[in-house]
Write a protein that holds these residues in place. Structure first.
Motif, PDB file in Angstrom:
ATOM      1  N   LEU A  49       0.826  -1.204   0.000  1.00  0.00           N
ATOM      2  CA  LEU A  49       0.000   0.000   0.000  1.00  0.00           C
ATOM      3  C   LEU A  49       0.864   1.260   0.000  1.00  0.00           C
ATOM      4  O   LEU A  49       0.512   2.264  -0.631  1.00  0.00           O
ATOM      5  N   CYS A  50       1.975   1.213   0.712  1.00  0.00           N
ATOM      6  CA  CYS A  50       2.868   2.370   0.784  1.00  0.00           C
ATOM      7  C   CYS A  50       3.406   2.721  -0.597  1.00  0.00           C
ATOM      8  O   CYS A  50       3.340   3.872  -1.039  1.00  0.00           O
ATOM      9  N   CYS A  51       3.923   1.730  -1.302  1.00  0.00           N
ATOM     10  CA  CYS A  51       4.487   1.980  -2.628  1.00  0.00           C
ATOM     11  C   CYS A  51       3.383   2.293  -3.638  1.00  0.00           C
ATOM     12  O   CYS A  51       3.514   3.217  -4.445  1.00  0.00           O
ATOM     13  N   GLY A  52       2.287   1.533  -3.598  1.00  0.00           N
ATOM     14  CA  GLY A  52       1.218   1.726  -4.574  1.00  0.00           C
ATOM     15  C   GLY A  52       0.559   3.082  -4.466  1.00  0.00           C
ATOM     16  O   GLY A  52       0.375   3.784  -5.477  1.00  0.00           O
ATOM     17  N   CYS A  53       0.207   3.494  -3.265  1.00  0.00           N
ATOM     18  CA  CYS A  53      -0.449   4.795  -3.076  1.00  0.00           C
ATOM     19  C   CYS A  53       0.500   5.943  -3.402  1.00  0.00           C
ATOM     20  O   CYS A  53       0.080   6.976  -3.942  1.00  0.00           O
ATOM     21  N   SER A  54       1.782   5.783  -3.066  1.00  0.00           N
ATOM     22  CA  SER A  54       2.761   6.825  -3.393  1.00  0.00           C
ATOM     23  C   SER A  54       2.905   6.986  -4.902  1.00  0.00           C
ATOM     24  O   SER A  54       2.965   8.110  -5.417  1.00  0.00           O
ATOM     25  N   CYS A  55       2.941   5.867  -5.621  1.00  0.00           N
ATOM     26  CA  CYS A  55       3.039   5.930  -7.080  1.00  0.00           C
ATOM     27  C   CYS A  55       1.769   6.507  -7.698  1.00  0.00           C
ATOM     28  O   CYS A  55       1.822   7.216  -8.706  1.00  0.00           O
ATOM     29  N   LEU A  56       0.633   6.205  -7.096  1.00  0.00           N
ATOM     30  CA  LEU A  56      -0.627   6.770  -7.590  1.00  0.00           C
ATOM     31  C   LEU A  56      -0.637   8.288  -7.456  1.00  0.00           C
ATOM     32  O   LEU A  56      -1.011   9.011  -8.390  1.00  0.00           O
ATOM     33  N   ALA A  57      -0.228   8.775  -6.288  1.00  0.00           N
ATOM     34  CA  ALA A  57      -0.180  10.221  -6.074  1.00  0.00           C
ATOM     35  C   ALA A  57       0.852  10.882  -6.986  1.00  0.00           C
ATOM     36  O   ALA A  57       0.602  11.955  -7.560  1.00  0.00           O
ATOM     37  N   ALA A  58       2.010  10.247  -7.124  1.00  0.00           N
ATOM     38  CA  ALA A  58       3.051  10.812  -7.994  1.00  0.00           C
ATOM     39  C   ALA A  58       2.608  10.824  -9.450  1.00  0.00           C
ATOM     40  O   ALA A  58       2.892  11.779 -10.186  1.00  0.00           O
ATOM     41  N   GLY A  59       1.909   9.779  -9.881  1.00  0.00           N
ATOM     42  CA  GLY A  59       1.437   9.732 -11.261  1.00  0.00           C
ATOM     43  C   GLY A  59       0.461  10.847 -11.574  1.00  0.00           C
ATOM     44  O   GLY A  59       0.542  11.480 -12.641  1.00  0.00           O
ATOM     45  N   GLY A  60      -0.471  11.094 -10.654  1.00  0.00           N
ATOM     46  CA  GLY A  60      -1.406  12.190 -10.866  1.00  0.00           C
ATOM     47  C   GLY A  60      -0.713  13.538 -10.908  1.00  0.00           C
ATOM     48  O   GLY A  60      -1.038  14.404 -11.735  1.00  0.00           O
ATOM     49  N   THR A  61       0.269  13.716 -10.034  1.00  0.00           N
ATOM     50  CA  THR A  61       1.012  14.988 -10.000  1.00  0.00           C
ATOM     51  C   THR A  61       1.818  15.189 -11.275  1.00  0.00           C
ATOM     52  O   THR A  61       1.821  16.278 -11.863  1.00  0.00           O
ATOM     53  N   ILE A  62       2.517  14.139 -11.712  1.00  0.00           N
ATOM     54  CA  ILE A  62       3.303  14.239 -12.942  1.00  0.00           C
ATOM     55  C   ILE A  62       2.404  14.513 -14.137  1.00  0.00           C
ATOM     56  O   ILE A  62       2.736  15.303 -15.031  1.00  0.00           O
ATOM     57  N   GLY A  63       1.248  13.861 -14.173  1.00  0.00           N
ATOM     58  CA  GLY A  63       0.333  14.079 -15.290  1.00  0.00           C
ATOM     59  C   GLY A  63      -0.180  15.497 -15.360  1.00  0.00           C
ATOM     60  O   GLY A  63      -0.223  16.109 -16.436  1.00  0.00           O
ATOM     61  N   MET A  64      -0.568  16.046 -14.219  1.00  0.00           N
ATOM     62  CA  MET A  64      -1.088  17.413 -14.197  1.00  0.00           C
ATOM     63  C   MET A  64      -0.007  18.426 -14.564  1.00  0.00           C
ATOM     64  O   MET A  64      -0.227  19.342 -15.375  1.00  0.00           O
ATOM     65  N   ILE A  65       1.171  18.261 -13.962  1.00  0.00           N
ATOM     66  CA  ILE A  65       2.270  19.186 -14.262  1.00  0.00           C
ATOM     67  C   ILE A  65       2.691  19.060 -15.724  1.00  0.00           C
ATOM     68  O   ILE A  65       2.920  20.061 -16.418  1.00  0.00           O
ATOM     69  N   GLY A  66       2.785  17.823 -16.201  1.00  0.00           N
ATOM     70  CA  GLY A  66       3.192  17.616 -17.584  1.00  0.00           C
ATOM     71  C   GLY A  66       2.189  18.156 -18.578  1.00  0.00           C
ATOM     72  O   GLY A  66       2.560  18.739 -19.605  1.00  0.00           O
ATOM     73  N   ASP A  67       0.904  17.974 -18.292  1.00  0.00           N
ATOM     74  CA  ASP A  67      -0.135  18.442 -19.204  1.00  0.00           C
ATOM     75  C   ASP A  67      -0.063  19.954 -19.400  1.00  0.00           C
ATOM     76  O   ASP A  67      -0.001  20.469 -20.519  1.00  0.00           O
ATOM     77  N   VAL A  68      -0.058  20.674 -18.298  1.00  0.00           N
ATOM     78  CA  VAL A  68      -0.056  22.137 -18.371  1.00  0.00           C
ATOM     79  C   VAL A  68       1.330  22.662 -18.741  1.00  0.00           C
ATOM     80  O   VAL A  68       1.466  23.606 -19.544  1.00  0.00           O
ATOM     81  N   GLY A  69       2.368  22.065 -18.171  1.00  0.00           N
ATOM     82  CA  GLY A  69       3.719  22.576 -18.363  1.00  0.00           C
ATOM     83  C   GLY A  69       4.189  22.528 -19.805  1.00  0.00           C
ATOM     84  O   GLY A  69       4.737  23.511 -20.317  1.00  0.00           O
ATOM     85  N   VAL A  70       3.981  21.395 -20.475  1.00  0.00           N
ATOM     86  CA  VAL A  70       4.477  21.286 -21.842  1.00  0.00           C
ATOM     87  C   VAL A  70       3.679  22.169 -22.800  1.00  0.00           C
ATOM     88  O   VAL A  70       4.224  22.692 -23.788  1.00  0.00           O
ATOM     89  N   GLN A  71       2.399  22.361 -22.529  1.00  0.00           N
ATOM     90  CA  GLN A  71       1.617  23.269 -23.376  1.00  0.00           C
ATOM     91  C   GLN A  71       2.090  24.714 -23.225  1.00  0.00           C
ATOM     92  O   GLN A  71       2.204  25.449 -24.216  1.00  0.00           O
ATOM     93  N   CYS A  72       2.348  25.110 -21.989  1.00  0.00           N
ATOM     94  CA  CYS A  72       2.873  26.465 -21.761  1.00  0.00           C
ATOM     95  C   CYS A  72       4.245  26.626 -22.398  1.00  0.00           C
ATOM     96  O   CYS A  72       4.565  27.694 -22.947  1.00  0.00           O
ATOM     97  N   PHE A  73       5.059  25.577 -22.327  1.00  0.00           N
ATOM     98  CA  PHE A  73       6.375  25.636 -22.965  1.00  0.00           C
ATOM     99  C   PHE A  73       6.233  25.823 -24.469  1.00  0.00           C
ATOM    100  O   PHE A  73       6.958  26.613 -25.087  1.00  0.00           O
ATOM    101  N   GLY A  74       5.305  25.093 -25.085  1.00  0.00           N
ATOM    102  CA  GLY A  74       5.109  25.222 -26.518  1.00  0.00           C
ATOM    103  C   GLY A  74       4.633  26.603 -26.922  1.00  0.00           C
ATOM    104  O   GLY A  74       5.098  27.169 -27.916  1.00  0.00           O
ATOM    105  N   LEU A  75       3.714  27.158 -26.146  1.00  0.00           N
ATOM    106  CA  LEU A  75       3.232  28.518 -26.445  1.00  0.00           C
ATOM    107  C   LEU A  75       4.336  29.551 -26.272  1.00  0.00           C
ATOM    108  O   LEU A  75       4.459  30.496 -27.050  1.00  0.00           O
TER     109      LEU A  75
END
Length: 209
Positions: A110-136
Motif C-alpha cells: 500500500l505504501c508503494c502503490g499509493c505513493s506511485c498513484l499520487a506521484a502519477g497524478g502529479t506528474i500528469g497534471m504538471i506535464g499536461d499544463v507545463g508542456v503546453q505552456c512551454f510550446g506557447l
C-alpha cells in the motif's frame, strides 16, 4: 461448560495469513500501474496539444511521459519482492507464513502503490499544463499551419512573418527548467514510498514447525 484450551501463539501463522501478503503485492502493482497510466495519459495529451504549436519540441517534452512510466517499475519491484517472500506451507501442511509478515507486506504494498498513484497524478497534471505552456512560450503564440514558421523563421515559407527566436527560446528554456524541477520532486514522492516499502518488506517472521 468446559472451555476450549488456548495455546499461546496458536494464531501466529493461520491459514489465511498469505491472503494479506498477496493483497499487498496486488495492490502495489495495481495502484502503481494506475498512477503510471494516469500520468502518461495526462502528460501525453499535453504533449500532443503542444505539438500543434511547436512540433520541434515534442521529443524534448517527452520527459513527463518517461517519468510516469517509471512508476510502474517501482510497483513491479516491490510486488516481486513481496511475492517471493511469501513462504509455502511446510511438509506437514501447516502455514509457515506469519501474520506479522503478512501485515508488513500489506503495508509495503500500500505504501508503494499509493505513493506511485499520487506521484502519477502529479506528474500528469504538471506535464499536461507545463508542456503546453512551454510550446506557447517557445512558439511565441504562433501556430505552424497559419504562419508556416512555428518557432523557427528559417523554416518559414516565403512571405511568412518573423519573430525574435532568441527571446522566446530563452524564456521557454527558463520555463522548461522549472518544469523539470517540479517533475523531479513529483517523482520523488514515489521514490519515498519505494524506499519505505523495501524496508517494510524485510520485516519477516517465519513459523518453525
Amino acid at each position: 461448560m468446559s472451555g476450549t484450551p488456548i495455546t499461546a501463539g496458536y494464531d501466529t501463522c493461520p491459514v489465511y495469513a498469505p491472503i494479506f501478503g498477496y493483497m499487498g503485492a496486488a495492490s502495489c502493482m495495481i495502484l502503481a500501474n494506475f498512477g503510471s497510466a494516469w500520468g502518461t495519459w495526462k502528460a501525453g495529451i499535453g504533449v500532443c496539444k503542444m505539438g500543434v504549436n511547436y512540433p520541434s519540441g515534442v521529443i524534448k517534452n517527452i520527459v513527463p511521459i518517461v517519468m510516469a512510466g517509471v512508476l510502474g517499475i517501482y510497483g513491479l519491484i516491490v510486488a516481486v519482492i513481496i511475492t517471493q517472500a511469501i513462504s509455502t506451507p511446510g511438509g506437514n501442511g501447516y502455514t509457515t507464513y506469519s501474520l506479522y509478515s503478512s501485515y508488513a507486506h500489506l503495508a509495503a504494498g500500500l505504501c508503494c502503490g499509493c505513493s506511485c498513484l499520487a506521484a502519477g497524478g502529479t506528474i500528469g497534471m504538471i506535464g499536461d499544463v507545463g508542456v503546453q505552456c512551454f510550446g506557447l512560450k517557445a512558439s511565441g503564440g504562433k501556430r505552424t499551419w497559419t504562419t508556416g514558421e512555428g518557432a523557427n523563421p528559417t523554416d518559414a515559407a516565403e512571405g511568412a512573418g518573423t519573430m525574435d527566436v532568441a527571446v522566446t527560446q530563452e524564456a521557454s528554456n527558463k520555463l522548461y527548467v522549472g518544469l523539470l524541477i517540479m517533475l523531479i520532486f513529483a517523482e520523488a514522492l514515489a521514490l519515498y514510498g519505494l524506499i519505505v516499502a523495501l524496508i517494510l518488506s524485510q520485516s519477516q517472521y517465519t513459523c518453525k514447525n
